[in-house]
Design a protein around this motif. Structure first.
Motif, PDB file in Angstrom:
ATOM      1  N   ALA A  45       0.832  -1.207   0.000  1.00 16.59           N
ATOM      2  CA  ALA A  45       0.000   0.000   0.000  1.00 16.59           C
ATOM      3  C   ALA A  45       0.866   1.256   0.000  1.00 16.59           C
ATOM      4  N   LEU A  46       1.947   1.228   0.802  1.00 22.12           N
ATOM      5  CA  LEU A  46       2.847   2.382   0.825  1.00 22.12           C
ATOM      6  C   LEU A  46       3.528   2.580  -0.526  1.00 22.12           C
ATOM      7  N   ALA A  47       3.920   1.456  -1.146  1.00 28.51           N
ATOM      8  CA  ALA A  47       4.547   1.554  -2.458  1.00 28.51           C
ATOM      9  C   ALA A  47       3.567   2.131  -3.477  1.00 28.51           C
ATOM     10  N   TYR A  48       2.306   1.663  -3.414  1.00 30.65           N
ATOM     11  CA  TYR A  48       1.294   2.192  -4.337  1.00 30.65           C
ATOM     12  C   TYR A  48       1.037   3.665  -4.071  1.00 30.65           C
ATOM     13  N   ASN A  49       0.968   4.027  -2.762  1.00 33.27           N
ATOM     14  CA  ASN A  49       0.755   5.436  -2.424  1.00 33.27           C
ATOM     15  C   ASN A  49       1.919   6.292  -2.911  1.00 33.27           C
ATOM     16  N   THR A  50       3.141   5.746  -2.745  1.00 30.82           N
ATOM     17  CA  THR A  50       4.314   6.483  -3.232  1.00 30.82           C
ATOM     18  C   THR A  50       4.245   6.667  -4.741  1.00 30.82           C
ATOM     19  N   PHE A  51       3.846   5.583  -5.428  1.00 41.22           N
ATOM     20  CA  PHE A  51       3.706   5.646  -6.889  1.00 41.22           C
ATOM     21  C   PHE A  51       2.623   6.651  -7.275  1.00 41.22           C
ATOM     22  N   THR A  52       1.492   6.613  -6.539  1.00 43.64           N
ATOM     23  CA  THR A  52       0.396   7.534  -6.836  1.00 43.64           C
ATOM     24  C   THR A  52       0.814   8.972  -6.575  1.00 43.64           C
ATOM     25  N   LYS A  53       1.541   9.192  -5.458  1.00 46.97           N
ATOM     26  CA  LYS A  53       2.024  10.547  -5.156  1.00 46.97           C
ATOM     27  C   LYS A  53       2.962  11.036  -6.253  1.00 46.97           C
TER      28      LYS A  53
ATOM     29  N   LEU B 124       0.828  11.895  -9.118  1.00 55.73           N
ATOM     30  CA  LEU B 124       0.119  13.139  -8.833  1.00 55.73           C
ATOM     31  C   LEU B 124       1.052  14.331  -8.992  1.00 55.73           C
ATOM     32  N   LYS B 125       2.307  14.149  -8.568  1.00 58.47           N
ATOM     33  CA  LYS B 125       3.282  15.222  -8.744  1.00 58.47           C
ATOM     34  C   LYS B 125       3.511  15.493 -10.227  1.00 58.47           C
ATOM     35  N   LEU B 126       3.630  14.392 -11.003  1.00 59.55           N
ATOM     36  CA  LEU B 126       3.782  14.564 -12.447  1.00 59.55           C
ATOM     37  C   LEU B 126       2.549  15.238 -13.042  1.00 59.55           C
ATOM     38  N   SER B 127       1.362  14.834 -12.520  1.00 61.93           N
ATOM     39  CA  SER B 127       0.131  15.448 -13.025  1.00 61.93           C
ATOM     40  C   SER B 127       0.080  16.923 -12.684  1.00 61.93           C
ATOM     41  N   ASP B 128       0.565  17.272 -11.487  1.00 60.23           N
ATOM     42  CA  ASP B 128       0.598  18.682 -11.104  1.00 60.23           C
ATOM     43  C   ASP B 128       1.558  19.460 -12.009  1.00 60.23           C
ATOM     44  N   GLU B 129       2.713  18.838 -12.286  1.00 56.37           N
ATOM     45  CA  GLU B 129       3.656  19.488 -13.202  1.00 56.37           C
ATOM     46  C   GLU B 129       3.041  19.619 -14.597  1.00 56.37           C
ATOM     47  N   HIS B 130       2.317  18.549 -15.004  1.00 55.55           N
ATOM     48  CA  HIS B 130       1.644  18.606 -16.291  1.00 55.55           C
ATOM     49  C   HIS B 130       0.597  19.704 -16.303  1.00 55.55           C
ATOM     50  N   LEU B 131      -0.115  19.861 -15.179  1.00 56.44           N
ATOM     51  CA  LEU B 131      -1.120  20.921 -15.078  1.00 56.44           C
ATOM     52  C   LEU B 131      -0.476  22.285 -15.270  1.00 56.44           C
TER      53      LEU B 131
ATOM     54  N   LYS C 117     -12.571  22.471 -17.978  1.00 59.77           N
ATOM     55  CA  LYS C 117     -11.983  21.430 -17.131  1.00 59.77           C
ATOM     56  C   LYS C 117     -12.070  20.099 -17.866  1.00 59.77           C
ATOM     57  N   LEU C 118     -10.925  19.443 -18.046  1.00 54.30           N
ATOM     58  CA  LEU C 118     -10.860  18.191 -18.783  1.00 54.30           C
ATOM     59  C   LEU C 118     -10.579  17.033 -17.842  1.00 54.30           C
ATOM     60  N   THR C 119     -11.085  15.849 -18.200  1.00 60.57           N
ATOM     61  CA  THR C 119     -10.833  14.632 -17.431  1.00 60.57           C
ATOM     62  C   THR C 119      -9.544  13.995 -17.928  1.00 60.57           C
ATOM     63  N   LYS C 120      -8.636  13.709 -17.009  1.00 55.40           N
ATOM     64  CA  LYS C 120      -7.346  13.118 -17.384  1.00 55.40           C
ATOM     65  C   LYS C 120      -7.017  11.999 -16.411  1.00 55.40           C
ATOM     66  N   GLN C 121      -6.832  10.788 -16.918  1.00 54.53           N
ATOM     67  CA  GLN C 121      -6.484   9.664 -16.068  1.00 54.53           C
ATOM     68  C   GLN C 121      -5.036   9.780 -15.595  1.00 54.53           C
ATOM     69  N   ILE C 122      -4.813   9.325 -14.359  1.00 55.33           N
ATOM     70  CA  ILE C 122      -3.454   9.258 -13.819  1.00 55.33           C
ATOM     71  C   ILE C 122      -2.916   7.883 -14.165  1.00 55.33           C
ATOM     72  N   GLY C 123      -1.984   7.812 -15.075  1.00 54.95           N
ATOM     73  CA  GLY C 123      -1.517   6.522 -15.567  1.00 54.95           C
ATOM     74  C   GLY C 123      -0.014   6.390 -15.539  1.00 54.95           C
ATOM     75  N   ASP C 124       0.422   5.210 -15.941  1.00 55.86           N
ATOM     76  CA  ASP C 124       1.851   4.899 -15.979  1.00 55.86           C
ATOM     77  C   ASP C 124       2.381   5.218 -17.368  1.00 55.86           C
ATOM     78  N   SER C 125       3.374   6.080 -17.438  1.00 52.75           N
ATOM     79  CA  SER C 125       3.897   6.499 -18.741  1.00 52.75           C
ATOM     80  C   SER C 125       5.284   5.918 -19.011  1.00 52.75           C
ATOM     81  N   HIS C 126       5.629   4.814 -18.314  1.00 53.58           N
ATOM     82  CA  HIS C 126       6.980   4.285 -18.490  1.00 53.58           C
ATOM     83  C   HIS C 126       7.141   3.541 -19.803  1.00 53.58           C
ATOM     84  N   SER C 127       6.032   3.256 -20.498  1.00 58.96           N
ATOM     85  CA  SER C 127       6.106   2.468 -21.713  1.00 58.96           C
ATOM     86  C   SER C 127       6.365   3.311 -22.940  1.00 58.96           C
ATOM     87  N   PHE C 128       6.688   4.587 -22.759  1.00 58.98           N
ATOM     88  CA  PHE C 128       7.003   5.467 -23.872  1.00 58.98           C
ATOM     89  C   PHE C 128       8.356   6.107 -23.619  1.00 58.98           C
ATOM     90  N   THR C 129       9.012   6.470 -24.701  1.00 54.81           N
ATOM     91  CA  THR C 129      10.270   7.178 -24.584  1.00 54.81           C
ATOM     92  C   THR C 129      10.224   8.409 -25.469  1.00 54.81           C
TER      93      THR C 129
END
Length: 577
Positions: free
Chosen positions: A144-152, A155-162, A292-304
């Motif tokens: 759970a902590l690892a998932y929360n860390t990943f989510t945080k 979220l930080k990336l999403s905030d930067e994206h925002l 206001k747009l809907t944007k999923q919080i996802g894993d972007s490691h599969s792109f370079t």
């Protein structure tokens, strides 16, 4: 036992002594506790119990007298006794059983009295089982902590994206504002030049009309002066001459003709335009309004990120392809679909972080397959687009006549030069204004980004004054056609609105990916014979995706509005069902 343990407890750390040292005042403390005191107080430390000063030996507190009364065996026994649990009811008895019915540790007296007949087990067995449960829960907590860390992190990336999106939109708003101001300035300057030209032309016309009148007027003034002078003159010959000139034949007729030829109308410059002043809504629609747009919080490691092309305002990717030599060619220009600055660049390889400018076009172009051929637009009214990957199909539309057809592209060898030409039309799709296009590998299905009229708007500002006719707004849609019908077999319904598709690309066997400029994402859809079904979004953060294509290994290539070129690291089989 408790008294023995109390006698062996350090007054500083309240634990059983570890390496006990005996002070001159007869108080005992742990070696580590005395070392901490020496660090704080230096060579003289106060006794923690009686505050008597104690001089630290030259060798440190470790040279203080060891308290041999507390043997290591006695200390270990005290620690063992201290770790044993005491019965909560009979506090002098050790708890050795666990009552499963009451969920409580009990002693032998409790088992024989209050808990008689209850199911019990050895406390050690219950403790071992509880330890296993705790270990399992710890694993869950770690996950759970690892998932929360990943989510945080996301979220930080999403905030930067925002924040990046905010800056990009602010820049876009300013660019469009500047475009309107520049456009208004150009039309103002043109109107002022036309006004000056028209005014000069009208003045020349006035001069041509008024000059004969002025000349005749001067002649009359001169004759009038001579007549006045003749009346007072004593010269008979002068009087006869003036009378003949004033009454000679033609003078009266000429004056009559002159009066008849005087202009009764004249011209002034005016301003021809739309005086309904209904431009506010058009300007608002062009600049845009934040939503206001809907944007999923996802894993972007599969792109370079492969590269970034362009600079400043000229960086929006409009098309890209991987050529036969495996280099990536990028076609890019001004933001917001400005093709007046269109140029191409070459990305040498996947490890390169920059493009090399190659050629300038100044208009929209569409690359054909993986070779050097391109299709060039003839203004905005004659549109031509080629399919992606190694496809050999194109769509051609004349917006003026309304004609549109999809055909094969044929390559032919003329001497040492390879050229291309259109094949026979396969279908004549019913479209409005095409924006982008692709065909599947078998040429069975064609996807078109089209511009459609939005007849669902309830905006009262879209009505004309004096009638109920709506002003035509446009929106973009994605339609799929088969090679057997001119009518679309399916129209895509996106899961989010607003939706602004910029490109389409068939990927794999039955996937159609759609770049969504408005929502900063790429839609993955499943295409059947009569349906386009949303599957998911590609898991990558991007800014205004504008162009799509497929590389040699089947990897998806994405061009963005900020100049970035992204490469997908997984194949279409991940989504194909």
């Amino acid at each position: 036992m408790a008294a023995t343990q109390d006698n062996m407890t350090c007054a500083v750390c309240t634990e059983v002594y570890t390496s006990p040292r005996f002070l001159p005042c007869h108080h005992t403390f742990c070696l580590e506790c005395l070392e901490e005191l020496a660090k704080r107080h230096g060579d003289t430390i106060p006794c923690p119990t009686c505050r008597a000063p104690v001089t630290v030996p030259p060798g440190g507190v470790c040279d203080l007298q060891v308290n041999f009364y507390f043997t290591e065996e006695a200390l270990e026994r005290a620690r063992s006794e201290g770790s044993r649990s005491m019965c909560p009811v009979h506090n002098k008895e050790c708890a050795i059983f666990f009552c499963t019915q009451c969920d409580q540790a009990i002693c032998i007296r409790c088992k024989l009295t209050k808990h008689e007949g209850h199911v019990t087990e050895d406390l050690s067995d219950a403790v071992a089982r509880c330890k296993q449960t705790i270990e399992h829960e710890l694993d869950r907590l770690d996950a759970a902590l690892a998932y929360n860390t990943f989510t945080k992190f996301n979220l930080k990336l999403s905030d930067e994206h925002l924040q990046e999106k905010k800056v990009a939109l602010a820049k876009q708003i300013q660019v469009r504002h500047d475009a309107i101001v520049a456009m208004a300035g150009r039309y103002r300057d043109q109107a002022m030049r036309n006004l000056q030209k028209m005014s000069e032309s009208l003045r020349n016309e006035f001069t041509a009309i008024t000059q004969p009148i002025i000349d005749e007027e001067n002649s009359i003034f001169e004759l009038q002066e001579r007549a006045v002078h003749a009346l007072s003159s004593a010269c008979d010959m002068e009087i006869l001459e003036v009378e003949r000139e004033m009454t000679r034949r033609g003078r009266a007729e000429r004056l009559t003709e002159l009066r008849a030829g005087l202009p009764t109308l004249y011209y002034l410059p005016g301003l021809d335009g739309d005086f309904t002043n209904d431009i506010e809504n058009c300007v608002k629609m062009y600049i845009g309004s934040p939503v206001k747009l809907t944007k999923q919080i996802g894993d972007s490691h599969s792109f370079t990120i492969n590269s970034r092309c362009g600079d400043g305002e000229c960086c929006e990717v409009h098309a890209l392809r991987q050529k036969e030599d495996k280099r990536i060619e990028v076609f890019y220009g001004g933001t917001g679909g400005d093709f007046s600055k269109e140029r191409s660049g070459i990305l040498m390889n996947y490890d390169s972080k920059r493009t090399i400018a190659d050629q300038e076009y100044g208009k929209r172009v569409s690359p054909i397959t993986r070779r050097d051929h391109i299709l060039e637009w003839e203004g905005q009214e004659k549109r031509i687009l080629a399919s992606k990957d190694a496809g050999m199909y194109c769509i051609n539309q004349n917006c003026t006549t309304g004609e549109c057809f999809i055909s094969l592209i044929k390559l032919q060898q003329t001497g040492e030069k390879e050229t291309w030409c259109f094949g026979l039309p396969l279908i004549h799709p019913e479209v409005n204004r095409i924006q982008n296009f692709d065909a599947d590998k078998d040429g069975m299905l064609f996807a078109v980004v089209d511009e459609d009229k939005d007849e669902t708007s309830n905006d009262e500002s879209c009505r004309r004054d004096g009638n109920s006719t709506r002003k035509e707004r446009s929106r973009r849609v994605v339609r799929v056609y088969s090679n057997q019908s001119n009518k679309p077999v399916a129209t895509y319904t996106p899961p989010v609105q607003p939706f602004f598709p910029t490109d389409v690309c068939f990927w794999g066997k039955k996937l159609l990916v759609i770049s969504d400029w408005m929502n900063d994402c790429v839609h993955v859809t499943q295409v059947d014979d009569d349906e386009i079904t949303f599957d998911s979004y590609l898991p990558v953060d991007m800014v205004r995706p504008t162009a799509l294509n497929v590389g040699f290994q089947g990897e998806l290539l994405i061009g963005c509005g900020d100049g970035l070129i992204l490469q997908c690291l997984f194949s279409a089989s991940l989504y194909e069902k």
